[in-house]
Design a protein around this motif. Structure first.
Motif, PDB file in Angstrom:
ATOM      1  N   ALA A 123       2.239  12.233 -10.518  1.00  0.00           N
ATOM      2  CA  ALA A 123       1.891  11.901  -9.131  1.00  0.00           C
ATOM      3  C   ALA A 123       0.696  10.953  -9.063  1.00  0.00           C
ATOM      4  O   ALA A 123       0.684  10.002  -8.289  1.00  0.00           O
ATOM      5  CB  ALA A 123       1.584  13.189  -8.380  1.00  0.00           C
ATOM      6  N   GLU A 124      -0.293  11.225  -9.873  1.00  0.00           N
ATOM      7  CA  GLU A 124      -1.534  10.457  -9.804  1.00  0.00           C
ATOM      8  C   GLU A 124      -1.328   9.003 -10.214  1.00  0.00           C
ATOM      9  O   GLU A 124      -1.891   8.091  -9.635  1.00  0.00           O
ATOM     10  CB  GLU A 124      -2.615  11.082 -10.695  1.00  0.00           C
ATOM     11  N   SER A 125      -0.482   8.807 -11.244  1.00  0.00           N
ATOM     12  CA  SER A 125      -0.361   7.454 -11.779  1.00  0.00           C
ATOM     13  C   SER A 125       0.675   6.618 -11.036  1.00  0.00           C
ATOM     14  O   SER A 125       0.874   5.453 -11.340  1.00  0.00           O
ATOM     15  CB  SER A 125       0.000   7.522 -13.267  1.00  0.00           C
ATOM     16  N   ARG A 126       1.346   7.239 -10.068  1.00  0.00           N
ATOM     17  CA  ARG A 126       2.419   6.511  -9.396  1.00  0.00           C
ATOM     18  C   ARG A 126       1.876   5.480  -8.429  1.00  0.00           C
ATOM     19  O   ARG A 126       0.934   5.742  -7.686  1.00  0.00           O
ATOM     20  CB  ARG A 126       3.275   7.517  -8.627  1.00  0.00           C
ATOM     21  N   ALA A 127       2.532   4.324  -8.416  1.00  0.00           N
ATOM     22  CA  ALA A 127       2.144   3.298  -7.435  1.00  0.00           C
ATOM     23  C   ALA A 127       2.565   3.777  -6.058  1.00  0.00           C
ATOM     24  O   ALA A 127       3.462   4.607  -5.920  1.00  0.00           O
ATOM     25  CB  ALA A 127       2.863   2.003  -7.773  1.00  0.00           C
ATOM     26  N   ARG A 128       1.897   3.261  -5.016  1.00  0.00           N
ATOM     27  CA  ARG A 128       2.323   3.602  -3.667  1.00  0.00           C
ATOM     28  C   ARG A 128       3.779   3.172  -3.515  1.00  0.00           C
ATOM     29  O   ARG A 128       4.145   2.029  -3.837  1.00  0.00           O
ATOM     30  CB  ARG A 128       1.460   2.871  -2.632  1.00  0.00           C
ATOM     31  N   LEU A 129       4.572   4.110  -3.018  1.00  0.00           N
ATOM     32  CA  LEU A 129       6.022   3.895  -2.981  1.00  0.00           C
ATOM     33  C   LEU A 129       6.406   2.577  -2.318  1.00  0.00           C
ATOM     34  O   LEU A 129       7.217   1.807  -2.847  1.00  0.00           O
ATOM     35  CB  LEU A 129       6.658   5.073  -2.236  1.00  0.00           C
ATOM     36  N   ASN A 130       5.791   2.310  -1.167  1.00  0.00           N
ATOM     37  CA  ASN A 130       6.223   1.119  -0.431  1.00  0.00           C
ATOM     38  C   ASN A 130       5.581  -0.170  -0.949  1.00  0.00           C
ATOM     39  O   ASN A 130       5.736  -1.226  -0.350  1.00  0.00           O
ATOM     40  CB  ASN A 130       5.982   1.294   1.071  1.00  0.00           C
ATOM     41  N   GLN A 131       4.856  -0.035  -2.079  1.00  0.00           N
ATOM     42  CA  GLN A 131       4.365  -1.273  -2.714  1.00  0.00           C
ATOM     43  C   GLN A 131       5.088  -1.558  -4.010  1.00  0.00           C
ATOM     44  O   GLN A 131       4.746  -2.493  -4.735  1.00  0.00           O
ATOM     45  CB  GLN A 131       2.857  -1.146  -2.964  1.00  0.00           C
ATOM     46  N   THR A 132       6.069  -0.750  -4.340  1.00  0.00           N
ATOM     47  CA  THR A 132       6.801  -0.977  -5.589  1.00  0.00           C
ATOM     48  C   THR A 132       7.784  -2.131  -5.387  1.00  0.00           C
ATOM     49  O   THR A 132       8.275  -2.364  -4.274  1.00  0.00           O
ATOM     50  CB  THR A 132       7.597   0.277  -6.011  1.00  0.00           C
ATOM     51  N   PRO A 133       8.098  -2.836  -6.468  1.00  0.00           N
ATOM     52  CA  PRO A 133       9.075  -3.931  -6.337  1.00  0.00           C
ATOM     53  C   PRO A 133      10.429  -3.428  -5.859  1.00  0.00           C
ATOM     54  O   PRO A 133      11.144  -4.118  -5.121  1.00  0.00           O
ATOM     55  CB  PRO A 133       9.181  -4.498  -7.758  1.00  0.00           C
ATOM     56  N   GLU A 134      10.781  -2.189  -6.242  1.00  0.00           N
ATOM     57  CA  GLU A 134      12.108  -1.654  -5.868  1.00  0.00           C
ATOM     58  C   GLU A 134      12.184  -1.431  -4.351  1.00  0.00           C
ATOM     59  O   GLU A 134      13.218  -1.685  -3.732  1.00  0.00           O
ATOM     60  CB  GLU A 134      12.365  -0.325  -6.606  1.00  0.00           C
TER      61      GLU A 134
END
Ligand code: F6P
Length: 550
Positions: free
Chosen positions: A3-14
């Motif tokens: 959870a901590e290392s995850r990029a903000r979901l809506n900033q991911t390229p996907e």
């Protein structure tokens, strides 16, 4: 990825790719998609167990599905899934494993929590439940006065009520029709009153279902039920043993209440309340349908668990359904999701799903405690067709909101209907198919005009269509099929929570109301001063006391 290392979901390229794709697709029309691909109606289908899933009437192309799967890969949905099945403590805010899948695992499976295989304990409880159910069903278990048990009243709320109550309705055709089975949940005394008023206490078994055994509604109703029983029987405390059993994780509280722990059916903190009806919480259901049918249901759950655990992304049905929900919720601003079973037996199915979905994914902070800036769980709602058609379908067809919907239907009616009623099933299912057709393809102004409709009425009679639906079709509603359906939704909810990076297994949001109710109650009963009570509530309490004649 944790959870901590995850990029903000809506900033991911996907995510960005999906947003761009959504713009590019614009107002793509289902009519166009079907015209472009005549095989769509069969190509966009999947099978899991007995469930045929048709997702052709969705606003998606191959590219959409690929991009959605890429989002699932980037958010490591399958990684979290594997951690769940391995018994890791993925419910981080409560530091608990999430292992409802162990409840339906076969006897020889090995699933460890803190280094201990939990499967033998699961089966020991199932065996104890089976033995008890058989005794009640056969008449061997008698009440305090020696009379056979004819009535079973389950007292519980939330996950300790909705699951068995829903499944009892769903599987009524498989129940022992000589038993009366009722479910009491509401702290409104009317619920218990209506449930027991025509029962003979000497023939009544109360099942007190509460994971924590501290839930105020359940303990209050259980206490009132005990008072009712002892008064009716003119008996002392010793009568409780033959008329009360408990389903709980809390032996201490159970025995404090006066129920012998020998009559307690255990489960564990790694079973969430809303994921618990295939644990001891299902005892009322097992008594109603018998242990054999209950096992068939568990096997149905397990079948879909195995599918979710092993099927590749392209054919993984819970993954697909979860991602479709994300497509509409996050990229089309859909706020709700309708679940519309065309089976009267599933009359409580959507109410059950409301807790499963909304208590799981109604969260505004992510697993790391940061506020999300993307939509999470939808409002889930719906009632059985065809009733809803004459109530709220108007808004789905011609309103201004996008409401994706699941239609669930069965090819065969339940076998024990009166013969004369069997024929009605085709009419029910004609409506089932007609609705998804109308929702998808609508009716153009030209088609309306071709019917000779006056020009001023054309806009009113035009259906824009393009309303997405999933059709879930099975041969018939059996215990196994019910298990398959529930597991499908459980894992769909899991997928969405994993993508949104929220903890789908805690429920802190229900706590505040409980605390405030405890604070305010003395004001209602004794007129006590509640410090720091807001102006509106103070005035309402005063009005209430006045109306109550206090
Ligand atoms: O509504 C909150 C909740 O904790 C649910 O998650 C749970 O299913 C319900 O209350 C009942 O809890 P218990 O089984 O502990 O009485």
């Amino acid at each position: 990825m944790n959870a901590e290392s995850r990029a903000r979901l809506n900033q991911t390229p996907e995510w960005t790719a999906l947003a761009r794709h959504r713009e590019k697709l614009g107002e793509v029309q289902l009519r166009e998609l079907f015209a472009a691909d005549p095989t769509r109606g069969t190509a966009y289908t999947l099978q899991v167990g007995d469930l045929h899933i048709d997702y052709s009437k969705h606003l998606v192309t191959e590219e959409t599905l690929t991009l959605l799967r890429e989002l699932a890969a980037a958010t490591d949905v399958f990684g979290l899934r594997d951690a769940m099945f391995r018994g890791e403590k993925i419910n981080t805010t409560e530091d608990r494993a999430v292992l409802h899948t162990a409840l339906r695992a076969p006897r020889d499976a090995v699933i460890e929590v803190d280094g201990e295989n939990v499967v033998p304990a699961v089966h020991a409880v199932l065996d104890k439940m089976s033995a008890f159910s058989q005794k009640v069903r056969s008449g061997e278990w008698t009440g305090h006065t020696g009379k056979r048990i004819k009535n079973v009243v389950n007292i519980g709320i939330g996950g300790s009520d909705l699951g068995p109550a829903m499944a009892y309705e769903a599987l009524r055709a498989f129940t022992d029709r000589d038993l009366t089975v009722r479910f009491v949940s509401n702290v409104d005394g009317a619920d218990l009153h209506e449930a027991v008023r025509d029962l003979d206490a000497a023939e009544t078994l109360f099942i007190i279902a509460s994971k924590t055994f501290t839930t105020i509604e359940t303990i209050t109703n259980a206490t009132s039920a005990r008072d009712w029983l002892l008064t009716e029987l003119k008996a002392g405390q010793d009568a409780v043993a033959k008329h009360f059993v408990a389903l709980s994780t809390n032996a201490e509280k159970v025995s404090e209440f006066g129920i012998d722990t020998a009559n307690m059916f255990e489960f564990w903190d790694w079973v969430g309340g809303r994921y618990s009806y295939d644990s001891a919480i299902g005892l009322s259901l097992m008594i109603a349908i018998g242990p054999g049918r209950f096992r068939e249901m568990l096997d149905g759950f397990h079948l879909v668990d195995e599918h979710f655990r092993t099927a590749p992304a392209e054919s993984n049905v819970p993954l697909l359904l979860g991602l479709l929900g994300i497509w509409y919720g996050n990229f089309h601003d859909a706020q709700s999701h309708a679940v519309l079973p065309y089976s009267h037996y599933l009359s409580k199915f959507t109410a059950y799903l409301q807790q499963l979905d909304m208590e799981s994914n109604g969260k505004y902070v992510d697993r790391a405690g940061q506020e999300v800036d993307w939509q999470t769980g939808p409002v889930v709602w719906g009632t059985p067709g065809t009733n809803g058609q004459h109530a709220y379908y108007q808004l789905i067809h011609q309103g201004t909101k996008l409401i994706p919907a699941d239609f669930i239907g069965f090819a065969r009616p339940v076998a024990d209907l009166l013969p004369g009623l069997i024929a009605q099933h085709d009419l029910l299912m004609a409506n089932f198919f007609a609705q998804t057709q109308a929702l998808a393809f609508g009716k153009t102004p030209d088609e309306v005009r071709a019917e000779g409709v006056a020009e001023e009425l054309v806009p009113h009679k035009t259906f824009k269509g393009n309303h997405p639906t999933t059709t879930i079709l099975a041969k018939e509603l059996t215990p196994s099929v019910l298990g398959q359906l529930i597991a499908l939704y459980e894992h769909k909810v899991f997928v969405q929570g994993a993508v949104w990076n929220i903890d789908s297994f805690d429920q802190w949001g229900v706590e505040l109301g409980k605390v405030l109710a405890k604070r305010v109650e003395p004001a209602l009963t004794e007129g006590a001063e509640v410090p720091d009570l807001d102006g509106s509530t103070t005035a309402l309490v005063a009005k209430y006391r006045d109306l109550r004649g206090r």
